[in-house]
Design a protein around this motif. Structure first.
Motif, short mmCIF file in Angstrom:
data_model
loop_
_atom_site.label_atom_id
_atom_site.label_comp_id
_atom_site.label_asym_id
_atom_site.label_seq_id
_atom_site.Cartn_x
_atom_site.Cartn_y
_atom_site.Cartn_z
N SER A 148 -9.15 -10.85 3.13
CA SER A 148 -10.35 -10.04 2.94
C SER A 148 -11.61 -10.88 3.09
CB SER A 148 -10.34 -9.36 1.57
OG SER A 148 -11.44 -8.48 1.44
N ALA A 194 -6.66 -2.05 -0.84
CA ALA A 194 -5.41 -2.62 -0.30
C ALA A 194 -4.33 -2.67 -1.37
CB ALA A 194 -5.67 -4.01 0.27
N ASN A 233 -2.65 0.60 -1.53
CA ASN A 233 -1.72 0.76 -0.41
C ASN A 233 -0.45 -0.08 -0.59
OD1 ASN A 233 -3.50 2.50 0.87
ND2 ASN A 233 -4.44 0.88 2.09
N LYS A 234 -0.63 -1.31 -1.11
CA LYS A 234 0.54 -2.17 -1.37
C LYS A 234 1.44 -1.54 -2.43
CE LYS A 234 -1.67 -6.61 -0.45
NZ LYS A 234 -1.90 -7.96 -0.97
N ASN A 274 3.49 1.19 -0.89
CA ASN A 274 4.55 0.60 -0.07
C ASN A 274 5.69 0.07 -0.95
OD1 ASN A 274 5.56 -0.63 2.54
ND2 ASN A 274 5.24 -2.50 1.37
N GLY A 302 -2.21 -10.40 2.58
CA GLY A 302 -2.49 -9.30 3.48
C GLY A 302 -2.93 -9.85 4.82
N HIS A 342 -5.83 -6.65 9.71
CA HIS A 342 -5.80 -5.20 9.97
C HIS A 342 -5.77 -4.38 8.68
CE1 HIS A 342 -1.32 -6.18 10.54
NE2 HIS A 342 -1.39 -5.51 9.41
N ASP A 343 -5.41 -4.99 7.55
CA ASP A 343 -5.46 -4.26 6.29
C ASP A 343 -6.91 -3.94 5.90
OD1 ASP A 343 -2.65 -4.19 5.80
OD2 ASP A 343 -2.76 -6.33 5.30
N HIS A 380 -7.92 -1.12 8.29
CA HIS A 380 -7.36 0.15 7.80
C HIS A 380 -8.16 0.67 6.62
CE1 HIS A 380 -3.11 -1.03 9.47
NE2 HIS A 380 -3.95 -0.67 10.41
N SER A 381 -8.53 -0.26 5.72
CA SER A 381 -9.27 0.13 4.52
C SER A 381 -10.64 0.71 4.87
CB SER A 381 -9.44 -1.08 3.59
OG SER A 381 -10.26 -0.76 2.49
N ASN A 405 2.79 -8.63 6.45
CA ASN A 405 2.53 -7.43 7.25
C ASN A 405 3.18 -6.21 6.57
OD1 ASN A 405 1.60 -5.78 9.29
ND2 ASN A 405 3.14 -6.42 10.79
N SER A 427 1.90 -3.46 5.85
CA SER A 427 1.44 -2.18 6.39
C SER A 427 1.95 -1.93 7.81
CB SER A 427 -0.09 -2.14 6.39
OG SER A 427 -0.63 -3.22 7.12
#
Length: 371
Positions: free
Chosen positions: A46, A76, A79-80, A83, A97, A100-101, A104-105, A216, A218
């Motif tokens: 990040s 994130a 999202n984690k 998952n 992370g 691309h996370d 996506h965020s 990865n 995500s």
């Protein structure tokens, strides 16, 4: 006597030509924001991607904005958690992370300036996520054991509120009211404009594939190119004024923040000397790169931000790489930047992310067809 004189001159000449202190010349130096520290967190993904987006905002609008790293981290973690829950705990749950996370965020939640969301609670001035991750994982594990016992989403949000602060839905910036989405629109950042590129031979070149690395979570897709093409893409982007997000291996002894260098000396060369004097580096092929990836010598360790190019007095190319380990001269050199040799980059890079306009037209046409 004359022979002794010539012998002394020859020895001196040999020493001078074989022991050269690094003397770097800046070739490209693109504008970016100040080096900061990720502190005691594993959120380099990040910090580096936020730095990359800050440079993109400068490039596109001319504005310097300090973006909130922790706003992206907060989303994130949710999202984690999803998952981890849906995989019934049969996957990694950590602070790690990828670039691309963040993309996506921001595509779902926009972004905010750091002034609107620091992620620092209870008077803290430094980030520390060690207890945060343990608390989240323990909560998720308890839910997996008894999935009807409580609302895990409510608990995760409460934990994030406690450690990072409540989610931001509106704020003021320089006297103007924004939402995260309207603020991103103001910066002219379009998430769909960013592409992740890698180079591994276990998948067909010029196709997209999901790279199976631990962080990865995500299942982000990577566009695969040959190694020499990857170098060409990176150099082309920098020459055109685009900075680059970098995911690479920093676990090597030849990566040193203390010396501000990442190099790849040939076997048998004294490492301490190699950090002071220019040394001959290994020749990196596609085959060696693949071998080092498959035997775990090259791992997904750390993300940083490429902002320029330098050359030493022998003409060797180095990338100027902005790190997120602060600027304390007791720990880092070059003001918190790493000068990474092209050889090190070739062998130890996992992937790069950049704006689609920075990609050569020929490659971009193939990329568009593959998506």
């Amino acid at each position: 006597m004359k022979n002794k004189y010539f012998a002394a001159v020859f020895i001196l000449f040999t020493c001078l030509t074989h022991s050269q202190h690094y003397d770097f010349k800046t070739i490209i130096d693109l504008e970016t924001t100040n080096v900061i520290s990720q502190d005691h967190t594993g959120t380099c993904w990040s910090f580096s991607t936020s730095s990359f987006l800050e440079s993109e905002i400068i490039r596109i609008t001319g504005d310097q904005i300090d973006l909130s790293e922790m706003y992206n981290v907060r989303h994130a973690y949710i999202n984690k958690s999803w998952n981890y829950i849906m995989r019934q705990g049969k996957t990694q749950f950590s602070e790690g992370g990828l670039a691309h996370d963040v993309i996506h965020s921001i595509s779902e939640h926009g972004f905010v300036p750091n002034a609107a969301y620091t992620g620092l609670m209870n008077g803290r001035t430094k980030h520390d996520h060690s207890k945060l991750v343990d608390t989240l994982k323990s909560t998720l594990d308890n839910y997996i054991k008894a999935p009807k016992s409580f609302n895990w989403k409510k608990h995760v949000n409460a934990i994030l509120d406690s450690y990072l602060g409540s989610n931001v839905t509106s704020f003021n910036y320089k006297g103007v009211a924004y939402t995260p989405a309207s603020f991103m629109k103001k910066t002219k950042i379009i998430p769909e404009d960013y592409v992740t590129i890698t180079s591994f031979s276990h998948k067909p070149f010029y196709t997209n594939f999901i790279l199976n690395i631990p962080d990865n979570f995500s299942n982000g897709a990577f566009f695969n190119v040959k190694l020499d093409e990857l170098i060409h893409i990176v150099n082309n982007a920098l020459e055109k004024g685009f900075t680059i997000e970098l995911d690479c291996d920093v676990s090597e002894k030849t990566f040193s923040s203390k010396h501000g260098l990442a190099i790849l000396p040939k076997d048998g060369i004294n490492l301490e000397d190699a950090f002071i004097n220019i040394s001959e580096e290994k020749q990196v092929t596609q085959e060696l790169r693949q071998q080092e990836f498959e035997n775990y010598n090259t791992t997904d360790d750390h993300l940083m931000h490429i902002t320029g190019v330098l050359k030493d007095q022998n003409g060797t190319t180095y990338y100027k790489v902005k790190n997120s380990w602060g600027t304390n001269p007791k720990r880092v050199n070059n003001g918190g930047y790493i000068y990474m040799s092209e050889a090190y980059f070739k062998l130890k890079t996992i992937s790069v992310m950049l704006h689609k306009k920075a990609i050569p037209k020929k490659v971009f046409k193939i990329l568009k067809k593959s998506t």
